[in-house]
Design an enzyme around this catalytic site. Structure first.
Site, PDB file in Angstrom:
ATOM      1  N   SER A   1       0.805  -1.219   0.000  1.00 49.80           N
ATOM      2  CA  SER A   1       0.000   0.000   0.000  1.00 49.80           C
ATOM      3  C   SER A   1       0.839   1.271   0.000  1.00 49.80           C
ATOM      4  O   SER A   1       0.346   2.324  -0.384  1.00 49.80           O
ATOM      5  CB  SER A   1      -0.957   0.018   1.194  1.00 49.80           C
ATOM      6  OG  SER A   1      -0.244   0.187   2.396  1.00 49.80           O
TER       7      SER A   1
ATOM      8  N   LYS B   1       0.716   4.610   6.777  1.00 49.49           N
ATOM      9  CA  LYS B   1       0.163   5.455   5.710  1.00 49.49           C
ATOM     10  C   LYS B   1       0.751   6.857   5.814  1.00 49.49           C
ATOM     11  O   LYS B   1       1.382   7.219   6.790  1.00 49.49           O
ATOM     12  CB  LYS B   1      -1.362   5.558   5.825  1.00 49.49           C
ATOM     13  CG  LYS B   1      -2.098   4.234   5.856  1.00 49.49           C
ATOM     14  CD  LYS B   1      -2.070   3.513   4.554  1.00 49.49           C
ATOM     15  CE  LYS B   1      -2.835   2.200   4.677  1.00 49.49           C
ATOM     16  NZ  LYS B   1      -2.171   1.084   4.082  1.00 49.49           N
TER      17      LYS B   1
END
Length: 166
Positions: A38, A91
């Site tokens: 990701s 993230k």
């Protein structure tokens, strides 16, 4: 009698080093693995072969930013999942408290509430992030990523950028 003294000295040093190490990893810095794609290409750009084995990136987490929640746009953070506290995600912060964020695939705007942030993965096609679960409380953040520390050929500082810079 001498053996007992040697064993006590060893145990005393062992526990002292352990207590100091625990304090450092809890308050200042620790190392965390990066799983999944990701955050590619910034982290885990592709499986690296080291001695014939696949290896993920390992990153250094700086934790002094948690004292006053000092974060900036573009910081990469590790946080506990809002839906399962045992899961950890990594993230990039794209919006901070008070910022307005445009929701992709709709024309809605959302104001990030105080004490929260909006996070997104660099690889949006395989990222479960704020687009899936909304804003996250800053209290769930466990640290800011500053460096890649493993594998050896990728050791170095992480560049802070925003998704628009990619």
């Amino acid at each position: 009698m001498g053996t007992r003294k040697v064993l006590w000295g060893f145990a005393n040093k062992f526990f002292t080093v352990g207590a100091v190490g625990l304090c450092i990893s809890d308050r200042f810095v620790s190392v965390a693995p990066v799983r999944g794609s990701s955050m590619a290409p910034t982290l885990n750009p592709g499986k690296t072969k080291l001695l014939g084995m696949s290896t993920d990136d390992y990153v250094l987490l700086e934790k002094t930013c948690l004292n006053d929640y000092k974060f900036s746009h573009g910081d990469i953070v590790v946080f506990s999942s809002p839906s399962n506290h045992k899961e950890r995600h990594i993230k990039r912060i794209t919006a901070l408290p008070g910022d307005w964020i445009g929701i992709r695939k709709s024309y809605d705007m959302l104001k990030v509430p105080e004490g929260h942030c909006w996070v997104e993965g660099d690889n949006s096609s395989s990222s479960m992030d704020s687009r899936s679960f909304g804003t996250i409380p800053l209290g769930l953040v466990q640290g800011r990523v500053t460096h890649i520390v493993w594998p050896p050929q990728r050791i170095g500082a992480i560049q802070r950028n925003t998704l628009q810079d990619n």
